[in-house]
Design a protein around this motif. Structure first.
Motif, PDB file in Angstrom:
ATOM      1  N   GLU A 252      44.598  60.038  24.388  1.00 33.81           N
ATOM      2  CA  GLU A 252      44.242  58.715  23.884  1.00 33.81           C
ATOM      3  C   GLU A 252      42.784  58.425  24.235  1.00 33.81           C
ATOM      4  O   GLU A 252      42.345  58.672  25.365  1.00 33.81           O
ATOM      5  N   PRO A 253      41.999  57.926  23.289  1.00 38.66           N
ATOM      6  CA  PRO A 253      40.601  57.614  23.590  1.00 38.66           C
ATOM      7  C   PRO A 253      40.491  56.529  24.646  1.00 38.66           C
ATOM      8  O   PRO A 253      41.376  55.677  24.775  1.00 38.66           O
ATOM      9  N   LYS A 254      39.403  56.580  25.411  1.00 39.43           N
ATOM     10  CA  LYS A 254      39.212  55.605  26.472  1.00 39.43           C
ATOM     11  C   LYS A 254      38.935  54.229  25.870  1.00 39.43           C
ATOM     12  O   LYS A 254      38.026  54.055  25.063  1.00 39.43           O
ATOM     13  N   THR A 255      39.754  53.273  26.262  1.00 38.30           N
ATOM     14  CA  THR A 255      39.585  51.889  25.822  1.00 38.30           C
ATOM     15  C   THR A 255      39.760  50.983  27.029  1.00 38.30           C
ATOM     16  O   THR A 255      40.044  51.447  28.141  1.00 38.30           O
ATOM     17  N   THR A 256      39.603  49.701  26.796  1.00 40.64           N
ATOM     18  CA  THR A 256      39.851  48.758  27.888  1.00 40.64           C
ATOM     19  C   THR A 256      41.276  48.871  28.391  1.00 40.64           C
ATOM     20  O   THR A 256      41.560  48.687  29.570  1.00 40.64           O
ATOM     21  N   LEU A 257      42.178  49.209  27.496  1.00 43.11           N
ATOM     22  CA  LEU A 257      43.579  49.326  27.876  1.00 43.11           C
ATOM     23  C   LEU A 257      43.835  50.539  28.755  1.00 43.11           C
ATOM     24  O   LEU A 257      44.560  50.470  29.739  1.00 43.11           O
ATOM     25  N   THR A 258      43.195  51.672  28.432  1.00 39.77           N
ATOM     26  CA  THR A 258      43.495  52.899  29.157  1.00 39.77           C
ATOM     27  C   THR A 258      42.684  53.060  30.428  1.00 39.77           C
ATOM     28  O   THR A 258      43.066  53.811  31.315  1.00 39.77           O
ATOM     29  N   ASP A 259      41.543  52.361  30.523  1.00 40.07           N
ATOM     30  CA  ASP A 259      40.688  52.491  31.700  1.00 40.07           C
ATOM     31  C   ASP A 259      41.037  51.388  32.695  1.00 40.07           C
ATOM     32  O   ASP A 259      40.515  50.277  32.643  1.00 40.07           O
ATOM     33  N   VAL A 260      41.942  51.700  33.608  1.00 41.41           N
ATOM     34  CA  VAL A 260      42.437  50.707  34.549  1.00 41.41           C
ATOM     35  C   VAL A 260      41.317  50.182  35.447  1.00 41.41           C
ATOM     36  O   VAL A 260      41.347  49.044  35.915  1.00 41.41           O
ATOM     37  N   ASN A 261      40.274  50.995  35.677  1.00 42.16           N
ATOM     38  CA  ASN A 261      39.182  50.574  36.557  1.00 42.16           C
ATOM     39  C   ASN A 261      38.435  49.361  36.017  1.00 42.16           C
ATOM     40  O   ASN A 261      37.782  48.639  36.770  1.00 42.16           O
ATOM     41  N   ASN A 262      38.503  49.147  34.721  1.00 49.51           N
ATOM     42  CA  ASN A 262      37.801  48.011  34.118  1.00 49.51           C
ATOM     43  C   ASN A 262      38.676  46.774  33.951  1.00 49.51           C
ATOM     44  O   ASN A 262      38.242  45.771  33.400  1.00 49.51           O
ATOM     45  N   TRP A 263      39.919  46.863  34.439  1.00 55.94           N
ATOM     46  CA  TRP A 263      40.803  45.704  34.327  1.00 55.94           C
ATOM     47  C   TRP A 263      40.377  44.631  35.325  1.00 55.94           C
ATOM     48  O   TRP A 263      40.046  44.928  36.485  1.00 55.94           O
ATOM     49  N   VAL A 264      40.381  43.387  34.881  1.00 60.31           N
ATOM     50  CA  VAL A 264      40.109  42.270  35.788  1.00 60.31           C
ATOM     51  C   VAL A 264      41.257  42.171  36.784  1.00 60.31           C
ATOM     52  O   VAL A 264      42.421  42.310  36.427  1.00 60.31           O
ATOM     53  N   CYS A 265      40.912  41.945  38.035  1.00 63.07           N
ATOM     54  CA  CYS A 265      41.917  41.933  39.093  1.00 63.07           C
ATOM     55  C   CYS A 265      42.564  40.553  39.190  1.00 63.07           C
ATOM     56  O   CYS A 265      41.884  39.555  39.458  1.00 63.07           O
ATOM     57  N   PHE A 266      43.843  40.506  38.916  1.00 64.01           N
ATOM     58  CA  PHE A 266      44.626  39.293  39.107  1.00 64.01           C
ATOM     59  C   PHE A 266      45.734  39.595  40.105  1.00 64.01           C
ATOM     60  O   PHE A 266      46.383  40.636  40.028  1.00 64.01           O
ATOM     61  N   GLU A 267      45.956  38.689  41.036  1.00 67.75           N
ATOM     62  CA  GLU A 267      47.052  38.876  41.974  1.00 67.75           C
ATOM     63  C   GLU A 267      48.395  38.720  41.279  1.00 67.75           C
ATOM     64  O   GLU A 267      49.381  39.350  41.627  1.00 67.75           O
ATOM     65  N   ASN A 268      48.433  37.862  40.254  1.00 64.59           N
ATOM     66  CA  ASN A 268      49.663  37.600  39.533  1.00 64.59           C
ATOM     67  C   ASN A 268      49.791  38.565  38.363  1.00 64.59           C
ATOM     68  O   ASN A 268      48.905  38.650  37.514  1.00 64.59           O
ATOM     69  N   PHE A 269      50.910  39.321  38.323  1.00 62.91           N
ATOM     70  CA  PHE A 269      51.086  40.321  37.285  1.00 62.91           C
ATOM     71  C   PHE A 269      51.125  39.679  35.894  1.00 62.91           C
ATOM     72  O   PHE A 269      50.588  40.238  34.926  1.00 62.91           O
ATOM     73  N   THR A 270      51.754  38.525  35.772  1.00 62.20           N
ATOM     74  CA  THR A 270      51.836  37.855  34.470  1.00 62.20           C
ATOM     75  C   THR A 270      50.450  37.514  33.946  1.00 62.20           C
ATOM     76  O   THR A 270      50.145  37.716  32.764  1.00 62.20           O
ATOM     77  N   GLN A 271      49.569  37.003  34.808  1.00 63.62           N
ATOM     78  CA  GLN A 271      48.203  36.687  34.387  1.00 63.62           C
ATOM     79  C   GLN A 271      47.458  37.942  33.948  1.00 63.62           C
ATOM     80  O   GLN A 271      46.686  37.917  32.988  1.00 63.62           O
ATOM     81  N   ARG A 272      47.702  39.055  34.644  1.00 62.61           N
ATOM     82  CA  ARG A 272      47.033  40.303  34.284  1.00 62.61           C
ATOM     83  C   ARG A 272      47.469  40.767  32.889  1.00 62.61           C
ATOM     84  O   ARG A 272      46.647  41.189  32.072  1.00 62.61           O
ATOM     85  N   MET A 273      48.763  40.653  32.613  1.00 63.34           N
ATOM     86  CA  MET A 273      49.249  41.064  31.299  1.00 63.34           C
ATOM     87  C   MET A 273      48.722  40.139  30.199  1.00 63.34           C
ATOM     88  O   MET A 273      48.406  40.587  29.094  1.00 63.34           O
ATOM     89  N   MET A 274      48.606  38.843  30.485  1.00 63.56           N
ATOM     90  CA  MET A 274      48.055  37.906  29.506  1.00 63.56           C
ATOM     91  C   MET A 274      46.594  38.240  29.208  1.00 63.56           C
ATOM     92  O   MET A 274      46.139  38.162  28.058  1.00 63.56           O
ATOM     93  N   PHE A 275      45.858  38.626  30.241  1.00 66.02           N
ATOM     94  CA  PHE A 275      44.462  39.038  30.049  1.00 66.02           C
ATOM     95  C   PHE A 275      44.380  40.263  29.147  1.00 66.02           C
ATOM     96  O   PHE A 275      43.574  40.322  28.210  1.00 66.02           O
ATOM     97  N   LEU A 276      45.250  41.262  29.410  1.00 64.05           N
ATOM     98  CA  LEU A 276      45.233  42.469  28.593  1.00 64.05           C
ATOM     99  C   LEU A 276      45.639  42.166  27.151  1.00 64.05           C
ATOM    100  O   LEU A 276      45.083  42.742  26.214  1.00 64.05           O
ATOM    101  N   ASP A 277      46.585  41.265  26.972  1.00 65.04           N
ATOM    102  CA  ASP A 277      46.948  40.849  25.613  1.00 65.04           C
ATOM    103  C   ASP A 277      45.726  40.285  24.884  1.00 65.04           C
ATOM    104  O   ASP A 277      45.483  40.567  23.710  1.00 65.04           O
ATOM    105  N   THR A 278      44.969  39.468  25.599  1.00 61.11           N
ATOM    106  CA  THR A 278      43.835  38.762  24.984  1.00 61.11           C
ATOM    107  C   THR A 278      42.752  39.730  24.531  1.00 61.11           C
ATOM    108  O   THR A 278      42.140  39.550  23.467  1.00 61.11           O
ATOM    109  N   ILE A 279      42.497  40.770  25.313  1.00 63.09           N
ATOM    110  CA  ILE A 279      41.383  41.666  24.980  1.00 63.09           C
ATOM    111  C   ILE A 279      41.820  42.869  24.154  1.00 63.09           C
ATOM    112  O   ILE A 279      40.974  43.643  23.711  1.00 63.09           O
ATOM    113  N   ASN A 280      43.131  43.043  23.933  1.00 63.80           N
ATOM    114  CA  ASN A 280      43.590  44.220  23.203  1.00 63.80           C
ATOM    115  C   ASN A 280      44.158  43.866  21.835  1.00 63.80           C
ATOM    116  O   ASN A 280      43.427  43.810  20.854  1.00 63.80           O
TER     117      ASN A 280
END
Length: 279
Positions: free
Chosen positions: A241-269
Motif C-alpha cells: 500500500e502506498p504511504k499515506t497519512t493513514l498508513t504512516d502511523v508516525n504522522n498521526w496526531v497523538c490523542f490520549e482518547n482512542f475515539t478522538q484519534r479515530m475521528m481525526f483519521l476519519d476527517t483527514i482520510n
C-alpha cells in the motif's frame, strides 16, 4: 483462585442430613455448564453459605472469592432476601413482561434504578443472566443502526481473553478460543483485538509495552476498516500500500482518547472524498 479453603475439619467433623453418594447418584441426571467427565469425576458439593463463605457437604469452609458466578455480591445467607422472595412468590411467582403487560415490582425496580444510575441511563431491560444480557445488548445495538438505515453497522468488537458468556452471540463475542470449537458457529462481524493484559504477554516487539500493543491493535483494526488495500499482494504481486497519512502511523496526531484519534483519521482520510462525492 476463586475458592479458597479456610477450614478443613475432616469427614468426621461435620454433620449433614445429606448423603454424598446419594447426591452424586442424583447428579448423574444433571447437565452442568462446560461439563467434561474428567473434570467432574469428584465434584465439590456445596450445601451452605454465610456472608463471603460457603461450606461443602463434608464441612470444609471456603472463601467465595468469585461471588459464585459474579452474582452474589451482597453475600450468601441473606435471610431478609429469602423472606421478601417468599412474600412475592406467595402473591405472584412469575408472569411475563412482554409488551401489553407490566408488573408492580418490575416497574418499581426500574424506576429506582433510573434514580441511582448516572447520566442518561434511565431505562432497564431485565434479563436472567449475563450472557442473555450481552446477547440482548448486541441485538439492541444492531437493531438501532438498522432502524437508522445504516444496515452495514453490524460489527461487534471485543478483546482477546474477554469472557462474555456461552449463549451463541455471547460465545462469538468471547475472546477465549477454547469456547468456540464444537458448535459449528463462527458468526460474521465479530472482531477480536488485543487486550491490555500483561499476564503471559509475549510481545513481538520487545520495546512495546502490553497496553501500547493493545492500542496499536485497535489502530490496525481501524486501517482494515477504511483501507482499500487490506492485502495489496492479492491485487498486484509483490505490491504494498502506498504511504499515506493513514498508513504512516508516525504522522498521526497523538490523542490520549482512542475515539478522538479515530475521528481525526476519519476527517483527514475518507471524509473529504465522501463529502466531494455527495456534493
Amino acid at each position: 483462585m476463586s475458592i479458597i479453603l479456610i477450614n478443613n475439619p475432616g469427614r468426621s467433623g461435620y454433620m449433614t442430613d445429606w448423603d454424598r453418594d446419594q447426591v452424586l447418584q442424583d447428579d448423574t441426571y444433571l447437565i452442568h455448564p462446560l461439563q467434561h467427565p474428567q473434570d467432574h469425576s469428584n465434584p465439590v458439593i456445596y450445601v451452605k453459605g454465610e456472608g463471603s463463605t460457603v461450606t461443602d457437604i463434608e464441612g470444609h469452609t471456603y472463601i467465595d472469592g468469585l461471588s459464585s458466578l459474579w452474582n452474589v455480591q451482597i453475600g450468601h445467607g441473606r435471610r431478609e432476601l429469602g423472606e421478601v422472595a417468599a412474600r412475592q412468590i406467595s402473591e405472584l411467582g412469575y408472569f411475563s413482561c412482554y409488551a401489553g403487560v407490566t408488573l408492580i415490582p418490575a416497574a418499581q425496580l426500574a424506576r429506582r434504578l433510573s434514580e441511582l444510575a448516572p447520566g442518561h441511563l434511565n431505562y432497564t431491560f431485565f434479563t436472567s443472566g449475563g450472557a442473555v444480557s450481552n446477547d440482548s445488548a448486541i441485538k439492541t445495538a444492531r437493531f438501532y443502526w438498522q432502524a437508522q438505515g445504516k444496515t452495514k453497522k453490524v460489527k461487534i468488537i471485543s478483546r482477546d481473553h474477554a469472557y462474555h458468556g456461552v449463549t451463541m452471540g455471547a460465545m462469538n463475542a468471547t475472546g477465549i478460543s477454547s469456547y468456540w470449537p464444537g458448535f459449528a458457529s463462527n458468526l460474521p462481524d465479530f472482531i477480536h483485538v488485543d487486550a491490555p493484559y500483561p499476564y503471559h504477554y509475549n510481545p513481538q516487539d520487545t520495546d512495546m509495552e502490553c497496553g501500547e500493543a493493545a492500542a496499536k491493535s485497535l489502530e490496525d483494526m481501524y486501517c482494515q476498516f477504511v483501507s482499500h488495500w487490506r492485502d495489496p499482494t492479492n491485487v498486484v504481486l509483490n505490491s504494498k500500500e502506498p504511504k499515506t497519512t493513514l498508513t504512516d502511523v508516525n504522522n498521526w496526531v497523538c490523542f490520549e482518547n482512542f475515539t478522538q484519534r479515530m475521528m481525526f483519521l476519519d476527517t483527514i482520510n475518507y471524509l473529504p472524498d465522501d463529502i466531494l462525492v455527495k456534493v
